[in-house]
Design an enzyme around this catalytic site. Structure first.
Site, mmCIF file in Angstrom:
data_model
loop_
_atom_site.group_PDB
_atom_site.id
_atom_site.type_symbol
_atom_site.label_atom_id
_atom_site.label_comp_id
_atom_site.label_asym_id
_atom_site.label_seq_id
_atom_site.Cartn_x
_atom_site.Cartn_y
_atom_site.Cartn_z
ATOM 1 N N ASP A 47 14.816 2.735 -0.968
ATOM 2 C CA ASP A 47 14.542 2.306 0.431
ATOM 3 C C ASP A 47 15.941 2.501 1.114
ATOM 4 O OD1 ASP A 47 13.097 0.082 2.281
ATOM 5 O OD2 ASP A 47 15.019 -0.831 1.766
ATOM 6 N N GLU A 52 10.131 6.420 1.981
ATOM 7 C CA GLU A 52 9.311 5.977 2.996
ATOM 8 C C GLU A 52 9.244 7.084 4.160
ATOM 9 O OE1 GLU A 52 8.342 1.876 5.270
ATOM 10 O OE2 GLU A 52 10.306 1.986 4.340
ATOM 11 N N CYS A 91 5.387 -8.882 -2.490
ATOM 12 C CA CYS A 91 5.871 -9.371 -3.833
ATOM 13 C C CYS A 91 5.560 -8.174 -4.946
ATOM 14 C CB CYS A 91 5.319 -10.794 -4.259
ATOM 15 S SG CYS A 91 6.109 -11.224 -5.814
ATOM 16 N N CYS A 146 3.555 -10.263 -8.040
ATOM 17 C CA CYS A 146 2.323 -10.407 -8.076
ATOM 18 C C CYS A 146 1.284 -10.081 -6.968
ATOM 19 C CB CYS A 146 2.032 -12.397 -7.934
ATOM 20 S SG CYS A 146 2.826 -12.788 -6.443
ATOM 21 N N CYS A 191 8.809 -15.724 -3.495
ATOM 22 C CA CYS A 191 7.508 -15.938 -3.371
ATOM 23 C C CYS A 191 6.769 -17.267 -3.903
ATOM 24 C CB CYS A 191 6.860 -14.643 -4.359
ATOM 25 S SG CYS A 191 5.154 -14.416 -4.218
ATOM 26 N N CYS A 218 4.803 -17.233 -6.297
ATOM 27 C CA CYS A 218 4.713 -17.151 -7.739
ATOM 28 C C CYS A 218 6.113 -17.462 -8.356
ATOM 29 C CB CYS A 218 4.271 -15.862 -8.243
ATOM 30 S SG CYS A 218 5.562 -14.763 -7.754
ATOM 31 N N ASP A 242 15.698 -5.483 -0.314
ATOM 32 C CA ASP A 242 15.660 -4.002 -0.493
ATOM 33 C C ASP A 242 15.253 -3.867 -1.589
ATOM 34 O OD1 ASP A 242 16.717 -4.053 2.295
ATOM 35 O OD2 ASP A 242 18.916 -4.029 1.657
#
Length: 396
Positions: free
Chosen positions: A188, A272, A325, A328, A344, A346, A353
């Protein structure tokens, strides 16, 4: 069958006064021939006529016979012919919709260069002699050429900082595919950290332009006060160009070291597919994005991976790597840029990052399994790419 990679080995050299004058004349003639051929082809296009390389080559022969353009005979004919070939390539890319319409070469802005083929230079015993020159170029051999290398083309150039370079294109038998490894990494890119790997490692952003920003601004103010066309302005412009060259050299050196390390350590690299040209339209971030040089990083990564038998996968730019996430697969509605860590539903706390790098790696491996391309594909039943599918929400 072993295939050798062609590499360009670039060196600085110090020309004599006679060589500098000869090369400067060659640069000017190359620019003149290119612009005249482009003008001729543009005029023919308005008349709905097609003009190819052979026609422009015949035009060059006729131009040399005129009194006005007789000075074209004073330089080697090979760089002039190569300029016409480059123009033909530019039109080929234009008609193939891979580039815009060719533009005229500017005296002040266009890179000064001339390309010589084997018939216009002689390379023996470590000495390079160009056509129309009696002495070899005084090259600073900063690194050795491959053993038994025979350059196929030689390109001489002069940058805005007044430095002279010679680039020798030859086969390099030492570039061979590396032993396969099972390592895969997601990357990233960012501004606070140049790269964040899925392993959790963060590579600092050197911010080369920021280091010289004060010196650059000082020299630019001095340049702005000089009278246009004066010798003082030329000297001030040279000082500005040298600072820009120093920044670019440091940036390029850093990217080479990083990309070489990544390619050697990993078999699969997932990045990306960013549109940097659109991102720099944000005037608040344009300078920082340009300094990070994400496009050059990707270019280096791709050609080195091709050399050494590695794979680079570019995940679709619309993939929500930061909002998803990695534990999950829950997708967050919004994620502002100033939120560097988030928790998150969860219960998992993510570094923004690192989480994005994990998601990019997973998406890239999914692309490999599904057989989708590195760029967005439209072969899936619903018309979306394999990496553009929005993950379904999961309740914790």
């Amino acid at each position: 069958m072993t295939t050798h990679v062609k590499r360009a080995f670039k060196y600085r050299f110090c020309p004599t006064d006679a060589q500098a004058a000869e090369l400067s004349r060659t640069f000017g003639c190359v620019r003149k021939v290119y612009n005249m051929a482009l003008a001729a082809r543009t005029e023919a296009w308005t008349r709905q006529e097609r003009v190819n390389y052979n026609a422009t080559s015949a035009m060059l022969t006729a131009w040399k016979k005129t009194e006005e353009l007789a000075y074209l005979n004073e330089v080697s004919s090979v760089p002039l012919q190569q300029a016409l070939r480059h123009l033909q390539t530019a039109f080929t890319h234009f008609f193939g919709k891979r580039a815009k319409y060719p533009r005229f070469k500017s005296l002040k802005k266009t890179r000064k260069s001339a390309e010589y083929t084997t018939s216009a230079f002689r390379f023996r015993n470590g000495e390079l002699r160009l056509a129309k020159m009696s002495e070899p170029l005084r090259i600073v051999w900063s690194r050795p050429l491959p053993e038994g290398a025979k350059p196929s083309t030689v390109t001489v150039s002069k940058d805005a900082a007044g430095r002279w370079f010679v680039s020798l294109l030859c086969e390099d038998p030492s570039v061979q595919p590396l032993p396969a490894t099972g390592q895969a990494v997601g990357i990233d890119v960012g501004l606070e950290h140049l790269l964040t790997l899925s392993t959790g490692e963060k590579i600092a952003n050197p911010r080369h332009e920021r280091r010289d920003r004060a010196a650059l601004a000082k020299q630019q103010r001095r340049l702005a006060r000089k009278e246009k066309g004066s010798a003082n302005r030329a000297r001030a412009r040279l000082k500005v160009a040298r600072i820009h060259a120093r920044i670019a050299d440091r940036r390029r050196d850093t990217l080479h070291k990083i990309t070489t390390r990544l390619v050697r350590e990993n078999q699969t690299i997932v990045i990306e597919d960013l549109t940097v040209r659109n991102m720099v339209k944000n005037h608040r971030l344009a300078r920082a994005i340009s300094d990070a040089s994400w496009s050059e990083f990707r270019s280096m990564l791709e050609y080195k991976a091709q050399w050494y038998g590695r794979e680079v996968i570019a995940v679709d730019r619309w993939f929500p790597s930061s909002r998803l996430c990695s534990a999950c697969n829950t997708l967050q509605d919004t994620m502002p840029l100033n939120m560097r860590t988030w928790t998150c539903d969860c219960g998992t706390t993510h570094d923004r990052d690192v989480n994005a790098a994990h998601n990019l790696l997973a998406a890239g491996l999914a692309v490999t399994v599904c057989g989708a391309g590195a760029r967005p594909q439209r072969s899936t039943p619903d018309g979306q790419s394999a990496t553009k599918q929005k993950p379904s929400r999961r309740e914790p």
